[in-house]
Design a protein around this motif. Structure first.
Motif, short mmCIF file in Angstrom:
data_model
loop_
_atom_site.label_atom_id
_atom_site.label_comp_id
_atom_site.label_asym_id
_atom_site.label_seq_id
_atom_site.Cartn_x
_atom_site.Cartn_y
_atom_site.Cartn_z
N PRO A 14 0.81 -1.22 0.00
CA PRO A 14 0.00 0.00 0.00
C PRO A 14 0.85 1.27 0.00
O PRO A 14 1.90 1.30 0.64
CB PRO A 14 -0.79 -0.08 1.32
N GLY A 64 -15.82 -2.04 -0.36
CA GLY A 64 -16.43 -2.14 -1.68
C GLY A 64 -17.50 -3.21 -1.77
O GLY A 64 -18.48 -3.07 -2.51
N THR A 65 -17.32 -4.29 -1.00
CA THR A 65 -18.29 -5.39 -1.05
C THR A 65 -19.66 -4.92 -0.59
O THR A 65 -20.67 -5.15 -1.26
CB THR A 65 -17.80 -6.56 -0.18
N THR A 87 -13.21 -12.81 -11.82
CA THR A 87 -13.18 -11.63 -10.96
C THR A 87 -12.87 -12.08 -9.55
O THR A 87 -12.73 -13.28 -9.28
CB THR A 87 -14.54 -10.89 -11.01
N ALA A 90 -15.93 -11.37 -4.41
CA ALA A 90 -16.90 -10.43 -3.83
C ALA A 90 -17.95 -9.99 -4.84
O ALA A 90 -19.09 -9.68 -4.47
CB ALA A 90 -16.16 -9.20 -3.28
N ASP A 159 -18.53 -3.18 -11.69
CA ASP A 159 -17.64 -3.36 -10.55
C ASP A 159 -16.32 -2.75 -11.00
O ASP A 159 -15.58 -3.34 -11.80
CB ASP A 159 -17.50 -4.86 -10.23
N ALA A 161 -13.89 -1.91 -8.99
CA ALA A 161 -13.01 -2.03 -7.82
C ALA A 161 -11.56 -1.72 -8.17
O ALA A 161 -10.83 -1.15 -7.37
CB ALA A 161 -13.12 -3.43 -7.21
N HIS A 162 -11.14 -2.10 -9.39
CA HIS A 162 -9.72 -1.94 -9.78
C HIS A 162 -9.47 -0.66 -10.55
O HIS A 162 -8.33 -0.42 -10.96
CB HIS A 162 -9.29 -3.08 -10.71
N SER A 183 -13.47 0.04 -5.06
CA SER A 183 -12.95 -0.43 -3.77
C SER A 183 -11.78 0.45 -3.37
O SER A 183 -10.91 0.74 -4.19
CB SER A 183 -12.47 -1.87 -3.89
N HIS A 185 -9.81 -0.56 -0.86
CA HIS A 185 -9.05 -1.47 0.00
C HIS A 185 -7.56 -1.15 -0.08
O HIS A 185 -7.08 -0.64 -1.10
CB HIS A 185 -9.30 -2.91 -0.44
N SER A 186 -6.83 -1.48 0.99
CA SER A 186 -5.39 -1.16 1.06
C SER A 186 -4.58 -1.71 -0.10
O SER A 186 -3.49 -1.20 -0.39
CB SER A 186 -4.79 -1.74 2.33
N THR A 187 -5.07 -2.76 -0.73
CA THR A 187 -4.32 -3.34 -1.86
C THR A 187 -4.56 -2.57 -3.16
O THR A 187 -3.99 -2.93 -4.19
CB THR A 187 -4.72 -4.81 -2.07
N ARG A 316 0.64 -13.36 -7.54
CA ARG A 316 -0.69 -13.93 -7.27
C ARG A 316 -1.29 -14.43 -8.57
O ARG A 316 -0.95 -13.95 -9.65
CB ARG A 316 -1.61 -12.88 -6.63
N TYR A 318 -4.39 -13.97 -9.67
CA TYR A 318 -5.69 -13.31 -9.82
C TYR A 318 -6.15 -13.50 -11.26
O TYR A 318 -5.45 -13.00 -12.16
CB TYR A 318 -5.61 -11.81 -9.52
#
Ligand code: T4K
Length: 392
Positions: A14, A64-65, A87, A90, A159, A161-162, A183, A185-187, A316, A318
């Protein structure tokens, strides 16, 4: 021999604002003694984002969820929703929590987003909406999906989020479709520790979303709907405000990292880079996905993923497995063979990318990958196997 990194290199790290900067903000929260429930810092964050996105139709959440769950509920989405199996889980969970049936269709091979043709084929009398994902921050096929939604009278939700920071034709990605969820989120490249945001076209939805995230309260004595608790707190808002100040520098550093990866990786047989952004797209470089072609590389994606750990490099996969292959979703029938999504799930590795990743570290990561491909890699001895080297 290429030496392993002294400290683990994770897929992301982060961004943190300078501590003194953040502490000055903390002082304000200490003075206010107002920690959550629509406090002054949250309101400032809301206004700042409103200016950034040039809209009043914006609502903040604690992640975000929950933002996505509330979006679906507030918009009255029911029945079937056409979505992607490629995806983070979530996306599908948000449908399920609203008792909506996800209908998984395949993705297109260039950017891994929903394939509009497959979407159209999957429409039934029960379909009420499309929930598409701007995977890795790359825009979906916006015009095609909008056209399908309009012709069939469906809602179009993204969505995103990214996708914070991605622009299309000079306009934020947030302004496409009926609604977008981000989102924090910290990531994510832009974050508020945890957090989420909805941006939507219909201003009439704002009060519904505000009620739903605060137990349904309209006033001290009126509860108008069975809401939940999805409020963002003051610490989250403070972090968001500080990270936003550094957004341009974060985006620029990521752009440089991506450029270097692309230059180095294109020389390695069996490493296939994702397509360059489409014309008119200012991409946020949120992720660095590459496909490993086992035959040309001489090793499977999973073997590369495992071997990189010996150099303290933690990539990862993903998004593997596909959502429809998780035990809780296996009973849902899918449309077609999802061949493109399956191929992506089996081949993609997301490499480390974050603003503080040094270009010299990118060079080393690419050298290790190249030596694995050439078969010249000398595996360092793994000290404390199973645990990242130097991890505290
Ligand atoms: N829709 C999509 C398409 C999404 O991708 C997501 C979230 C959502 C919806 C839901 O939004 P939120 O409700 O989360 O706001 C991570 C994130 O937890 C998740 O937010 C994200 N997508 C997903 C793609 O990635 P994990 O399980 O991979 O996270 P984790 O904890 O393994 O972190 C990955 C790496 O990041 C770690 O190996 C080390 C590094 N890291 C992580 C954290 C949390 C740090 O260095 N510092 C940290 O504080 O899910």
């Amino acid at each position: 021999m290429i030496k392993p990194f002294a400290k683990p290199i994770y897929v992301t790290k982060p961004f943190l604002p300078p501590l003194e900067e953040f502490c000055r903000g903390l002082q304000e929260i200490w003075d206010n003694r107002w920690l959550t429930n629509n406090g002054p810092v949250l309101q400032r964050f809301n206004d700042t984002l409103g200016t950034y996105f040039n809209t009043d139709n914006l609502c903040l959440f604690n992640n975000g969820t929950l933002a996505l769950q509330i979006a679906l509920q507030g918009m009255g989405i029911t029945g079937e929703v056409i979505t992607t199996p490629y995806t983070f889980v979530a996306t599908t969970h948000a449908l399920y929590w609203n008792k909506i049936r996800p209908v998984f269709v395949d993705i297109e091979p260039d950017y891994y987003t929903l394939d509009p043709e497959k979407v159209e084929e999957a429409i039934t009398p029960w379909t009420t909406a499309i929930l598409a994902v701007h995977v890795y921050g790359n825009p979906c096929m916006l015009d095609e999906l909008a056209d399908i939604a309009r012709r069939h009278g469906l809602k179009l939700l993204y969505d995103a989020a990214h996708a914070f920071g991605t622009q299309v034709n000079g306009k934020s990605i947030a302004h496409y479709g009926d609604l977008s969820m981000f989102s924090f989120h910290s990531t994510k490249l832009f974050h508020s520790l945890e957090g989420g945001m909805l941006i939507f076209q219909d201003g009439g939805l704002k009060s519904t979303f505000d009620y739903l995230k605060n137990f349904g309260y309209k006033s001290e004595v009126e509860v108008v709907m069975p809401g939940t608790n999805a409020k963002m707190n003051e610490m989250q808002a403070l972090m968001g405000l500080h990270v936003l100040e550094h957004l341009d520098e974060i985006l620029e550093k990521r752009r440089r990292i991506t450029d270097l990866y692309r230059t180095r990786l294109k020389e390695i047989p069996g490493v296939c880079l994702a397509a360059a952004p489409r014309a008119g797209v200012a991409y946020n470089n949120a992720y660095l996905p590459v496909e490993i072609d086992e035959r040309a590389f001489g090793m499977s994606r999973d073997a590369v993923y495992e071997k990189l750990k010996a150099w303290n490099i933690f990539t990862r996969r993903y998004f593997y497995p596909l959502i429809c292959d998780f035990s809780c979703y296996r009973s849902i029938s899918v449309n077609g063979d999802l061949a493109v999504a399956r191929r992506a799930a089996d081949r993609i590795l997301t490499l480390p990318i974050y603003d503080s990743l040094e270009l010299s570290e990118v060079e080393t990561i690419c050298e290790v990958i190249s030596s694995l491909q050439k078969g010249t890699a000398v595996l360092p001895e793994i000290v404390g196997a199973g645990r990242p080297l130097g991890a505290s």
